[in-house]
Design a protein around this motif. Structure first.
Motif, mmCIF file in Angstrom:
data_model
loop_
_atom_site.group_PDB
_atom_site.id
_atom_site.type_symbol
_atom_site.label_atom_id
_atom_site.label_comp_id
_atom_site.label_asym_id
_atom_site.label_seq_id
_atom_site.Cartn_x
_atom_site.Cartn_y
_atom_site.Cartn_z
ATOM 1 N N ASP A 95 0.916 -56.040 6.388
ATOM 2 C CA ASP A 95 1.824 -56.496 7.528
ATOM 3 C C ASP A 95 1.017 -57.103 8.558
ATOM 4 O OD1 ASP A 95 4.114 -56.219 6.114
ATOM 5 O OD2 ASP A 95 4.649 -54.251 6.765
ATOM 6 N N ASN A 96 -0.113 -56.403 8.896
ATOM 7 C CA ASN A 96 -0.801 -57.018 10.219
ATOM 8 C C ASN A 96 -1.520 -58.278 9.652
ATOM 9 O OD1 ASN A 96 -1.716 -55.687 12.864
ATOM 10 N ND2 ASN A 96 -1.479 -53.748 11.257
ATOM 11 N N ILE A 97 -1.993 -58.627 8.667
ATOM 12 C CA ILE A 97 -2.696 -59.602 8.000
ATOM 13 C C ILE A 97 -1.468 -60.616 8.073
ATOM 14 C CG2 ILE A 97 -3.752 -60.796 6.189
ATOM 15 C CD1 ILE A 97 -4.935 -58.011 5.436
ATOM 16 N N ALA A 98 -0.392 -60.308 7.744
ATOM 17 C CA ALA A 98 0.760 -61.201 7.400
ATOM 18 C C ALA A 98 1.500 -61.858 8.692
ATOM 19 C CB ALA A 98 1.968 -60.845 6.427
ATOM 20 N N THR A 99 1.060 -61.463 9.784
ATOM 21 C CA THR A 99 1.586 -61.592 11.046
ATOM 22 C C THR A 99 1.854 -63.033 11.455
ATOM 23 O OG1 THR A 99 0.916 -59.522 12.063
ATOM 24 C CG2 THR A 99 1.659 -61.013 13.495
ATOM 25 N N VAL A 100 0.736 -63.961 11.493
ATOM 26 C CA VAL A 100 0.761 -65.269 11.777
ATOM 27 C C VAL A 100 1.625 -66.142 10.516
ATOM 28 C CG1 VAL A 100 -0.247 -67.495 12.303
ATOM 29 C CG2 VAL A 100 -1.243 -65.179 13.189
ATOM 30 N N PRO A 101 1.329 -65.954 9.537
ATOM 31 C CA PRO A 101 2.246 -66.544 8.354
ATOM 32 C C PRO A 101 3.833 -66.420 8.612
ATOM 33 C CG PRO A 101 0.179 -65.768 7.286
ATOM 34 C CD PRO A 101 0.360 -65.091 8.659
ATOM 35 N N LEU A 102 4.065 -65.140 8.893
ATOM 36 C CA LEU A 102 5.507 -64.993 9.285
ATOM 37 C C LEU A 102 5.983 -65.621 10.366
ATOM 38 C CD1 LEU A 102 5.618 -61.081 8.248
ATOM 39 C CD2 LEU A 102 6.709 -63.016 6.816
ATOM 40 N N LEU A 103 5.002 -65.752 11.367
ATOM 41 C CA LEU A 103 5.557 -66.374 12.695
ATOM 42 C C LEU A 103 5.692 -67.713 12.331
ATOM 43 C CD1 LEU A 103 3.377 -64.607 15.447
ATOM 44 C CD2 LEU A 103 5.670 -64.305 15.157
ATOM 45 N N LEU A 104 5.059 -68.177 11.369
ATOM 46 C CA LEU A 104 5.149 -69.833 10.996
ATOM 47 C C LEU A 104 6.496 -70.158 10.095
ATOM 48 C CD1 LEU A 104 1.216 -70.599 10.413
ATOM 49 C CD2 LEU A 104 2.571 -71.282 12.371
ATOM 50 N N GLY A 105 7.045 -68.962 9.777
ATOM 51 C CA GLY A 105 8.127 -69.464 9.083
ATOM 52 C C GLY A 105 8.060 -69.105 7.483
ATOM 53 N N TRP A 106 6.796 -68.675 6.897
ATOM 54 C CA TRP A 106 6.547 -68.488 5.609
ATOM 55 C C TRP A 106 7.560 -67.254 5.156
ATOM 56 C CZ3 TRP A 106 0.901 -68.216 3.857
ATOM 57 C CH2 TRP A 106 0.023 -69.335 4.363
ATOM 58 N N ASP A 107 8.008 -67.316 3.940
ATOM 59 C CA ASP A 107 8.980 -66.124 3.396
ATOM 60 C C ASP A 107 7.973 -64.855 3.086
ATOM 61 O OD1 ASP A 107 7.936 -65.808 0.437
ATOM 62 O OD2 ASP A 107 8.400 -67.980 0.494
ATOM 63 N N ARG A 110 5.458 -64.758 0.110
ATOM 64 C CA ARG A 110 4.303 -65.634 0.194
ATOM 65 C C ARG A 110 3.348 -65.024 1.024
ATOM 66 N NH1 ARG A 110 4.173 -71.551 3.113
ATOM 67 N NH2 ARG A 110 2.151 -72.039 2.568
ATOM 68 N N ALA A 111 3.969 -64.767 2.143
ATOM 69 C CA ALA A 111 2.905 -63.917 3.421
ATOM 70 C C ALA A 111 2.169 -62.894 2.863
ATOM 71 C CB ALA A 111 3.821 -63.975 4.562
ATOM 72 N N ARG A 112 2.865 -62.017 2.337
ATOM 73 C CA ARG A 112 2.336 -60.657 1.834
ATOM 74 C C ARG A 112 1.307 -60.980 0.721
ATOM 75 N NH1 ARG A 112 4.891 -55.989 3.665
ATOM 76 N NH2 ARG A 112 4.656 -54.828 1.768
ATOM 77 N N THR A 113 1.751 -62.002 -0.352
ATOM 78 C CA THR A 113 0.818 -62.074 -1.392
ATOM 79 C C THR A 113 -0.638 -62.882 -0.668
ATOM 80 O OG1 THR A 113 2.491 -62.796 -2.878
ATOM 81 C CG2 THR A 113 0.495 -63.743 -3.525
ATOM 82 N N THR A 114 -0.439 -63.713 0.215
ATOM 83 C CA THR A 114 -1.478 -64.240 0.889
ATOM 84 C C THR A 114 -2.512 -63.332 1.388
ATOM 85 O OG1 THR A 114 -0.689 -66.474 1.225
ATOM 86 C CG2 THR A 114 -2.277 -65.850 2.656
ATOM 87 N N ALA A 115 -1.616 -62.206 2.134
ATOM 88 C CA ALA A 115 -2.351 -61.016 2.937
ATOM 89 C C ALA A 115 -3.188 -60.263 1.658
ATOM 90 C CB ALA A 115 -1.280 -60.265 3.589
ATOM 91 N N MET A 116 -2.620 -60.104 0.553
ATOM 92 C CA MET A 116 -3.324 -59.127 -0.384
ATOM 93 C C MET A 116 -4.683 -59.994 -0.776
ATOM 94 S SD MET A 116 -1.937 -56.455 -0.502
ATOM 95 C CE MET A 116 -2.703 -55.508 -1.974
ATOM 96 N N GLU A 117 -4.396 -61.259 -1.152
ATOM 97 C CA GLU A 117 -5.570 -61.954 -1.436
ATOM 98 C C GLU A 117 -6.716 -61.947 -0.601
ATOM 99 O OE1 GLU A 117 -4.112 -65.787 -2.118
ATOM 100 O OE2 GLU A 117 -3.004 -65.301 -4.023
ATOM 101 N N LEU A 118 -6.346 -62.159 0.959
ATOM 102 C CA LEU A 118 -7.360 -61.901 2.037
ATOM 103 C C LEU A 118 -7.689 -60.744 1.983
ATOM 104 C CD1 LEU A 118 -5.816 -64.319 4.498
ATOM 105 C CD2 LEU A 118 -8.066 -64.678 3.436
ATOM 106 N N LEU A 119 -7.118 -59.716 1.805
ATOM 107 C CA LEU A 119 -7.507 -58.165 1.922
ATOM 108 C C LEU A 119 -8.858 -58.039 0.915
ATOM 109 C CD1 LEU A 119 -6.920 -55.432 3.241
ATOM 110 C CD2 LEU A 119 -5.752 -54.867 1.066
ATOM 111 N N GLU A 120 -8.523 -58.660 -0.379
ATOM 112 C CA GLU A 120 -9.841 -58.558 -1.179
ATOM 113 C C GLU A 120 -11.048 -59.561 -0.883
ATOM 114 O OE1 GLU A 120 -10.302 -59.338 -6.033
ATOM 115 O OE2 GLU A 120 -8.200 -59.473 -5.249
#
Length: 377
Positions: A95-107, A110-120
């Motif tokens: 959820d920390n990683i997904a912060t900005v995408p969620l602020l930008l209005g991402w669902d 999608r935000a959490r999927t992107t966060a998991m990809e970036l984690l790796e």
């Protein structure tokens, strides 16, 4: 491109933090701001995303004056990494990683999927996603901070001494991770540090600032080391700038010898004969695939002993075609023989041995180049 056009920051008490700064930050490169405390490097960085507003001049982001952009909108389009990661303690890592995408209005999906990809992508295991910041080490938290800054895929990344609070081993790892990510992503990065070694390692260009916020010199690292603009830059680079410059000289030109290795299956007497034939007290021991195991002095072994019984000695290697002359010199200094083993990048087989003589030749040539460049400057 980020352009500082005559930028000045003057505080109400008259203190000038940045004084008439003119600087271009090329697109897709890492530009490092470096200098002593009080030189305005962090202030300059924070003026880009309007955490601080300039009192004079303009900062242009791809030709647009940042003062014409609403600060929250501007910041959502710029990644920002600070020294202590700045993670939200009550949120999980994902959820920390997904912060900005969620602020930008991402669902959320999608935000959490992107966060998991970036984690790796930043080198963290997927199981860390459900943890909280306090459950991670300092280095791991900094990786999360980088991932969060990249989450909305911003073209610009600002990094304010992001690795200074971790130990040297973790710091080196984080620096190499940043270079790996940059090779993939080609972001426009402004990186602040007080460490000249970090600046030289990371920067495509290095901007040296004086106390009082004036630009002393901006150049590619190799050019900066070869031809500092003045006495201040020379002193800031340090007395070992010649050694630092070796990081930009490939080790490919070293003359290598192929007769200073011996297989681990040899016995001490055979190794002694080999050493006598090539007139050296030291031989590099290699395994069946010609990979280095260590160094041995046959004269110190019992004649009926085998090299397989010898405890491997410390040794240094450098990768031919990839590593610098500085790495080769470091490998030689770590070796009891004073020589460096050149190995292949694929498989690590020994290609040859760089002797003290060949290293001396290369260092003499490097010294000549430094002297010539300084004279030209």
């Amino acid at each position: 491109m980020i352009t500082f056009d005559g930028v000045t920051k003057r505080y109400a008490d008259g203190t000038i933090a940045v004084d008439d700064l003119n600087l271009e930050v090329p697109t897709g490169e890492i530009t490092v701001l470096v200098g002593p405390s009080g030189c305005g490097k962090t202030t300059s960085l924070r003026m880009i995303n309007r955490m601080i507003d300039a009192t004079g001049g303009k900062i242009l982001l791809d030709g647009v004056d940042v003062r014409t952009i609403d600060p929250p909108t501007l910041r959502r389009g710029i990644g920002y990494v600070i020294q202590q990661a700045g993670l939200f303690p009550h949120r999980t890592i994902v959820d920390n990683i997904a912060t900005v995408p969620l602020l930008l209005g991402w669902d959320r999906k999608r935000a959490r999927t992107t966060a998991m990809e970036l984690l790796e992508r930043v080198g963290l295991a997927p199981e860390m996603a459900r943890r909280y910041p306090f459950q991670l080490s300092g280095g791991q938290q900094q990786r999360v901070g980088v991932a969060r800054a990249l989450a909305a895929d911003p073209p610009v990344l600002l990094m304010d001494e992001p690795f200074s609070a971790v130990d040297p081993v973790v710091r080196t790892s984080l620096q190499e991770e940043l270079l790996r990510l940059q090779a993939e992503l080609n972001k426009t990065i402004v990186f602040v540090t007080h460490d000249i070694d970090e600046a030289i390692k990371l920067g495509d260009r290095v901007a040296v600032l004086r106390v009082g916020g004036r630009l002393a010199q901006v150049a590619a690292p190799a050019a900066l080391l070869s031809a500092p603009a003045d006495e201040f830059v020379t002193e800031f680079l340090g007395r070992d700038r010649g050694i630092r410059r070796l990081s930009f000289m490939p080790a490919d030109g070293l003359r290598l010898r192929s007769d200073l290795t011996v297989p681990v299956t040899a016995d001490a007497s055979a190794a002694a004969r080999t050493a006598a034939a090539v007139q050296t007290p030291w031989l590099a021991v290699v395994d069946a695939k010609n990979r280095p195991l260590g160094w041995v002095n046959p004269a110190e072994l019992p004649e009926d002993g085998t090299l397989a019984e010898v405890r491997p000695l410390p040794y240094g290697t450098f990768v031919l075609g990839r590593d610098s002359l500085r790495t080769a010199l470091d490998a030689a200094l770590l070796s009891p023989s004073g020589c460096a083993l050149a190995v292949e990048a694929d498989g690590g087989a020994v290609v040859g041995v760089a002797t003290r003589e060949s290293l001396d030749e290369a260092l003499a040539e490097a010294a000549s180049e430094v002297g010539s460049a300084s004279h030209d400057g």
